[in-house]
Design a protein around this motif. Structure first.
Motif, short mmCIF file in Angstrom:
data_model
loop_
_atom_site.label_atom_id
_atom_site.label_comp_id
_atom_site.label_asym_id
_atom_site.label_seq_id
_atom_site.Cartn_x
_atom_site.Cartn_y
_atom_site.Cartn_z
N GLY A 116 0.78 -1.24 0.00
CA GLY A 116 0.00 0.00 0.00
C GLY A 116 0.80 1.28 0.00
O GLY A 116 0.24 2.35 0.22
N THR A 117 2.10 1.22 -0.24
CA THR A 117 2.88 2.45 -0.36
C THR A 117 3.17 2.66 -1.84
O THR A 117 3.65 1.75 -2.52
N ILE A 118 2.84 3.86 -2.34
CA ILE A 118 3.06 4.15 -3.75
C ILE A 118 3.94 5.39 -3.88
O ILE A 118 3.87 6.30 -3.07
N ALA A 119 4.75 5.40 -4.92
CA ALA A 119 5.65 6.51 -5.17
C ALA A 119 4.87 7.75 -5.58
O ALA A 119 3.89 7.65 -6.33
N TRP A 120 5.33 8.89 -5.12
CA TRP A 120 4.67 10.14 -5.46
C TRP A 120 4.73 10.41 -6.96
O TRP A 120 3.93 11.18 -7.49
N THR A 121 5.64 9.76 -7.66
CA THR A 121 5.78 9.93 -9.11
C THR A 121 4.92 8.95 -9.91
O THR A 121 4.89 9.03 -11.13
N SER A 122 4.25 8.03 -9.23
CA SER A 122 3.43 7.04 -9.94
C SER A 122 2.21 7.71 -10.57
O SER A 122 1.73 8.74 -10.09
N PRO A 123 1.70 7.14 -11.65
CA PRO A 123 0.52 7.72 -12.29
C PRO A 123 -0.67 7.86 -11.34
O PRO A 123 -1.38 8.87 -11.39
N LEU A 124 -0.88 6.89 -10.46
CA LEU A 124 -2.01 6.97 -9.53
C LEU A 124 -1.82 8.12 -8.54
O LEU A 124 -2.74 8.90 -8.30
N ALA A 125 -0.63 8.24 -7.96
CA ALA A 125 -0.37 9.34 -7.02
C ALA A 125 -0.52 10.68 -7.72
O ALA A 125 -1.07 11.63 -7.14
N ARG A 126 -0.04 10.78 -8.95
CA ARG A 126 -0.16 12.03 -9.72
C ARG A 126 -1.63 12.37 -9.95
O ARG A 126 -2.02 13.53 -9.88
N ALA A 127 -2.43 11.35 -10.25
CA ALA A 127 -3.86 11.60 -10.49
C ALA A 127 -4.57 12.05 -9.21
O ALA A 127 -5.48 12.88 -9.26
N LEU A 128 -4.14 11.52 -8.08
CA LEU A 128 -4.78 11.85 -6.80
C LEU A 128 -4.30 13.18 -6.21
O LEU A 128 -4.98 13.76 -5.36
N GLU A 129 -3.14 13.65 -6.64
CA GLU A 129 -2.53 14.88 -6.09
C GLU A 129 -3.54 16.03 -6.08
O GLU A 129 -4.14 16.36 -7.09
N GLY A 130 -3.74 16.61 -4.91
CA GLY A 130 -4.62 17.76 -4.76
C GLY A 130 -6.09 17.43 -4.54
O GLY A 130 -6.89 18.33 -4.28
N ALA A 131 -6.45 16.14 -4.60
CA ALA A 131 -7.85 15.76 -4.40
C ALA A 131 -8.22 15.83 -2.92
O ALA A 131 -7.37 15.69 -2.03
N ARG A 132 -9.49 16.07 -2.67
CA ARG A 132 -10.05 16.15 -1.32
C ARG A 132 -11.00 14.98 -1.09
O ARG A 132 -11.52 14.42 -2.06
N PRO A 133 -11.28 14.65 0.17
CA PRO A 133 -12.29 13.62 0.42
C PRO A 133 -13.61 13.99 -0.26
O PRO A 133 -14.04 15.13 -0.23
N GLY A 134 -14.18 13.01 -0.94
CA GLY A 134 -15.42 13.24 -1.68
C GLY A 134 -15.19 13.50 -3.17
O GLY A 134 -16.11 13.38 -3.97
N ASP A 135 -13.97 13.87 -3.54
CA ASP A 135 -13.66 14.11 -4.96
C ASP A 135 -13.63 12.80 -5.73
O ASP A 135 -13.22 11.76 -5.22
N VAL A 136 -14.06 12.89 -6.99
CA VAL A 136 -13.94 11.78 -7.92
C VAL A 136 -12.85 12.16 -8.91
O VAL A 136 -12.91 13.22 -9.53
N VAL A 137 -11.85 11.29 -9.03
CA VAL A 137 -10.69 11.55 -9.88
C VAL A 137 -10.77 10.64 -11.10
O VAL A 137 -11.01 9.44 -10.95
N GLU A 138 -10.57 11.21 -12.28
CA GLU A 138 -10.50 10.42 -13.51
C GLU A 138 -9.07 9.90 -13.65
O GLU A 138 -8.12 10.67 -13.53
N PHE A 139 -8.94 8.60 -13.92
CA PHE A 139 -7.62 7.99 -14.00
C PHE A 139 -7.55 7.05 -15.19
O PHE A 139 -8.39 6.18 -15.35
N GLN A 140 -6.52 7.25 -16.01
CA GLN A 140 -6.27 6.38 -17.16
C GLN A 140 -5.44 5.19 -16.71
O GLN A 140 -4.35 5.37 -16.19
N ALA A 141 -5.96 3.98 -16.91
CA ALA A 141 -5.21 2.78 -16.53
C ALA A 141 -5.51 1.66 -17.52
O ALA A 141 -6.68 1.35 -17.77
N GLY A 142 -4.46 1.09 -18.06
CA GLY A 142 -4.64 -0.05 -18.95
C GLY A 142 -5.48 0.26 -20.18
O GLY A 142 -6.24 -0.59 -20.63
N GLY A 143 -5.38 1.48 -20.68
CA GLY A 143 -6.12 1.85 -21.87
C GLY A 143 -7.57 2.21 -21.63
O GLY A 143 -8.33 2.43 -22.56
#
Length: 158
Positions: A116-143
């Motif tokens: 459960g530890t992910i690098a701050w440079t990972s695509p998921l961490a980048r997508a989540l950066e700046g999000a607040r509880p309740g936010d829905v984040v769009e994330f590109q994964a596996g096409g």
């Protein structure tokens, strides 16, 4: 056998071990990540002192050069105490694929997605950066595009 029938390659020393690639991103680390880097260097120093095998020594020295480079560039970032957004060092709970997942955003060398530890440079961490509880984040994964719901954001002491 005549020397004319041997290849010079047979007499050549083995090629040098290639250096480990070092990320071009800033080396942000948590205090725990800094300790891990220092422990890796200490362990490698002990292994080098104890080793007599030249091939093993070359590999150990390569690892030590990597950790010295990471240590020289590390920037220790104290995790925020009471964050309101996802950022480096935060613990975030997300809902992805119907399942809640707990993540801790850390430095590249201390990341281990299996725990459960992910690098701050990972695509998921980048997508989540700046999000607040309740936010829905769009994330590109596996096409394909996924929606990830941020359930909570916690700091070091929460």
């Amino acid at each position: 056998m005549s020397r004319a029938f041997t290849r010079e390659v047979d007499d050549a020393p083995p090629p040098p071990i290639l250096e480990r690639a070092i990320s071009s991103a800033r080396n942000l680390v948590t205090p725990n990540g800094a300790r891990q880097i220092e422990q890796a260097m200490e362990t490698l120093d002990r292994q080098i002192e104890a080793s007599g095998d030249s091939e093993a020594l070359a590999a150990l020295r390569r690892e030590l050069r990597y950790w010295h480079a990471r240590h020289a560039r590390m920037e220790i970032v104290e995790p925020p105490e009471a964050p309101t957004i996802v950022t480096f060092g935060t613990h975030v709970t997300i809902k992805r694929g119907g399942e809640p997942k707990h993540l801790h955003i850390v430095g590249e060398d201390e990341a281990d997605p299996a725990v459960g530890t992910i690098a701050w440079t990972s695509p998921l961490a980048r997508a989540l950066e700046g999000a607040r509880p309740g936010d829905v984040v769009e994330f590109q994964a596996g096409g394909r595009e996924e929606e990830i719901l941020v359930l909570s954001v916690k700091g070091a002491s929460q």
